[in-house]
Scaffold this active site. Structure first.
Site, PDB file in Angstrom:
ATOM      1  N   LYS A   1       0.826  -1.205   0.000  1.00 26.05           N
ATOM      2  CA  LYS A   1       0.000   0.000   0.000  1.00 26.05           C
ATOM      3  C   LYS A   1       0.860   1.255   0.000  1.00 26.05           C
ATOM      4  CE  LYS A   1      -2.292  -1.307   3.671  1.00 26.05           C
ATOM      5  NZ  LYS A   1      -3.219  -1.333   4.824  1.00 26.05           N
ATOM      6  N   SER A   2       0.385   2.279  -0.707  1.00 25.10           N
ATOM      7  CA  SER A   2       1.007   3.592  -0.602  1.00 25.10           C
ATOM      8  C   SER A   2       0.361   4.344   0.552  1.00 25.10           C
ATOM      9  CB  SER A   2       0.812   4.377  -1.904  1.00 25.10           C
ATOM     10  OG  SER A   2      -0.574   4.655  -2.094  1.00 25.10           O
ATOM     11  N   ARG A   3       0.959   5.465   0.964  1.00 28.57           N
ATOM     12  CA  ARG A   3       0.380   6.275   2.045  1.00 28.57           C
ATOM     13  C   ARG A   3      -1.005   6.781   1.646  1.00 28.57           C
ATOM     14  NH1 ARG A   3       3.685   6.209   6.783  1.00 28.57           N
ATOM     15  NH2 ARG A   3       5.800   5.826   6.076  1.00 28.57           N
TER      16      ARG A   3
ATOM     17  N   GLU B   1      -3.146   5.348  -0.327  1.00 22.83           N
ATOM     18  CA  GLU B   1      -4.113   4.257  -0.258  1.00 22.83           C
ATOM     19  C   GLU B   1      -4.505   3.946   1.183  1.00 22.83           C
ATOM     20  OE1 GLU B   1      -3.208   1.589  -4.239  1.00 22.83           O
ATOM     21  OE2 GLU B   1      -1.909   1.359  -2.497  1.00 22.83           O
ATOM     22  N   GLU B   2      -3.563   4.130   2.112  1.00 23.76           N
ATOM     23  CA  GLU B   2      -3.905   3.930   3.514  1.00 23.76           C
ATOM     24  C   GLU B   2      -4.975   4.927   3.957  1.00 23.76           C
ATOM     25  OE1 GLU B   2      -0.301   4.229   5.700  1.00 23.76           O
ATOM     26  OE2 GLU B   2       0.311   2.175   5.288  1.00 23.76           O
TER      27      GLU B   2
END
Length: 544
Positions: free
Chosen positions: A17-19, A21-22
């Protein structure tokens, strides 16, 4: 590149996950990892090459903080995969520039193709290589930007709104989930009374300021009263009490950015903490209910300052004890530490007080303890036993010791190989920063700084390589003189019994032994001492 090269036999799809997407997950409740898996699975199926998929649940900012990615790199290095699939190149890392160098070197040296949603990248192709380096650099800068935004937001809420933004509130407080502010535990707004932990905090300040009880004695008092710490532990430490007495949180203030961590490879944790200048501190006064009034808190600070100015007694003639840094636990291999105390007993029917001296060797890790003098006696008996061995037994023991020393010695060829590998990696990193500078990824100042550091490291490694290559390999054969060794052991026993100085006794034993292991064969009962097994590991140069 659109076509997959024929030499790619297996692909690893790395999902992370990217930031962004979090944050999206929190807002919309989507499963970002699953969505990414489906997208990349669709891409990979069109190539008709077997692939495996792994998910990194965490979001570490370094290779060490991503266990799944570490395994992927290990598998790539061992030739298990010829390509790695990621939704975008930036998913490979937002770690340090050193981490990015490791990742890029591994991809380039093993020619590991990168497959994304849009295309395939070949690290040996100059244009692709330049793009990969640029994306890794951008990912690191994005990480810094996101981190800076999050930290600044936390500091703003703390400074302007008085919110508690740390993870663990001080003893006596709890963080309100809704308001994000600290509240005394337990605070009854209807009566304005403090109970439980808050009451203990008030008592600690009262003992220190009004009853003149030191913080070490306060910690002992709390243990005897059966009051647990904030982590529900039984034992309090004097240093914890001192920090509580110094903490302005108890008068309602919040302090942030008072310290910072500086990298220090010499320390086990890798960094040391230092105080920031006061002008960098972020302070919000009266952010929450105070447990201690300002007059009491100020009185505590004056007393702490006065006590810190007192000269501490110095033990001018410190002596190492006989077994210091010598005895280890056979299980955990940690050094056992001497513990000494006295206990006073009043004899019944008389005014006479007897004193019992307790002296033990203690292993904190395995929670083992042995009577100090019993271990010392067994070590001398071991030396006596070695002296009394017949010639064949003594020769066998000496040969085992020398073989052990030879097996644990560093092989110069292994050292040379490691140094040569390190040299190649540094040269590759040097090439990387030159290319990055030519591409405009680094400023001249950044480039010169990194170039100077890498060049210095490279010179140091080359000097070590030269030292090993110039060193002549010599085999030294030592004839074992049994009579001489018996005399050595005998003189050690006699000298130890004659000496009165504990430090000189310790020095003598440490010239003989690398270490001594102790374990219990049969526990002692009452006045009957325990049966101990003592293994002495002789220093090979003592036996030559």
């Amino acid at each position: 590149m659109r076509e997959l090269p024929p030499n790619i036999l297996r692909i690893i799809n790395y999902i992370r996950k990217s930031r962004e997407e979090e944050i999206q997950e929190e807002r919309e409740g989507i499963d970002a990892l699953e969505r990414q898996r489906v997208q990349m699975e669709t891409v990979l199926k069109q190539y008709g090459v077997p692939f495996e998929q792994v998910k990194e649940v965490g979001s570490g900012d370094s290779i060490s903080g991503r266990p799944i990615f570490r395994q992927v790199l290990s598998d790539i290095e061992n030739g298990k995969y010829q390509a790695i699939a990621v939704r975008e190149i930036q998913r490979l890392g937002r770690g340090s520039y050193g981490d990015m160098g490791v990742i890029y070197d591994l991809l380039e040296q093993n020619r590991i193709y990168i497959i994304t949603e849009s295309r395939i990248y070949d690290p040996r192709n100059s244009d692709d290589a330049k793009f990969i380096r640029m994306q890794l650099f951008i990912s690191r800068e994005e990480y810094f930007m996101i981190k800076e935004r999050l930290v600044n937001a936390r500091y703003f809420k703390a400074r302007e709104e008085g919110k508690f933004m740390n993870s663990h509130p001080a003893y006596g407080y709890r963080s309100n989930i809704k308001t994000k502010k600290l509240e005394p535990f337990n605070y009854d707004e209807s009566t304005g009374e403090y109970t439980d932990e808050a009451a203990i905090v008030r008592k600690i300040f009262d003992w220190y300021v009004n009853d003149d009880i030191g913080y070490q004695a306060i910690s002992t008092k709390l243990v005897k009263m059966g009051i647990p710490t904030s982590k529900n532990k039984k034992h309090w430490q004097g240093l914890v009490i001192r920090r509580m007495l110094e903490n302005p949180v108890y008068i309602g203030h919040i302090y942030y950015r008072t310290t910072e961590n500086i990298k220090d490879p010499s320390l086990k944790r890798g960094y040391r903490q230092i105080k920031r200048p006061k002008e960098e501190w972020l302070i919000h006064e009266n952010a929450h209910h105070a447990i201690i009034d300002k007059e009491t808190f100020d009185a505590a600070q004056r007393k702490l300052q006065a006590n810190s100015n007192l000269a501490l007694p110095v033990k001018e003639q410190f002596q190492s004890c006989e077994l210091a840094s010598l005895v280890v636990c056979p299980t955990c291999q940690k050094k056992m530490v001497r513990q000494y105390s006295t206990q006073h007993y009043d004899k019944r029917g008389s005014n006479v007080t007897s004193v019992y001296h307790k002296e033990f060797l203690y292993d904190k890790e395995c929670r083992k303890s042995y009577k100090y003098r019993d271990v010392e006696d067994q070590i001398i008996k071991l030396l006596q036993h070695v002296k009394d061995l017949d010639t064949n037994q003594l020769e066998s023991m000496i040969e085992q010791t020398l073989n052990r020393a030879a097996s644990t010695a560093n092989n110069p060829l292994d050292d040379l190989r490691i140094l040569e590998d390190s040299k190649k990696k540094l040269q590759s990193r040097l090439e990387f920063i030159f290319n990055a500078y030519e591409s405009g990824d680094y400023t001249r100042e950044e480039f010169n700084k990194r170039k100077t550091k890498l060049t210095e490291d490279l010179k140091g490694i080359e000097a070590e390589i030269l030292k090993i290559k110039n060193k002549e390999a010599t085999d030294v054969k030592n004839d074992i003189n049994i009579d001489s060794i018996r005399k050595k052991v005998s003189s050690v026993i006699d000298a130890y019994r004659t000496l009165n100085d504990k430090t000189r006794k310790n020095t003598l034993l440490r010239r003989v032994f690398e270490k001594v292991e102790v374990e219990v064969l049969e526990p002692g009962i009452g006045r009957r001492p325990a049966k101990l097994l003592v293994r002495g590991y002789f220093k090979h140069d003592f036996l030559l």
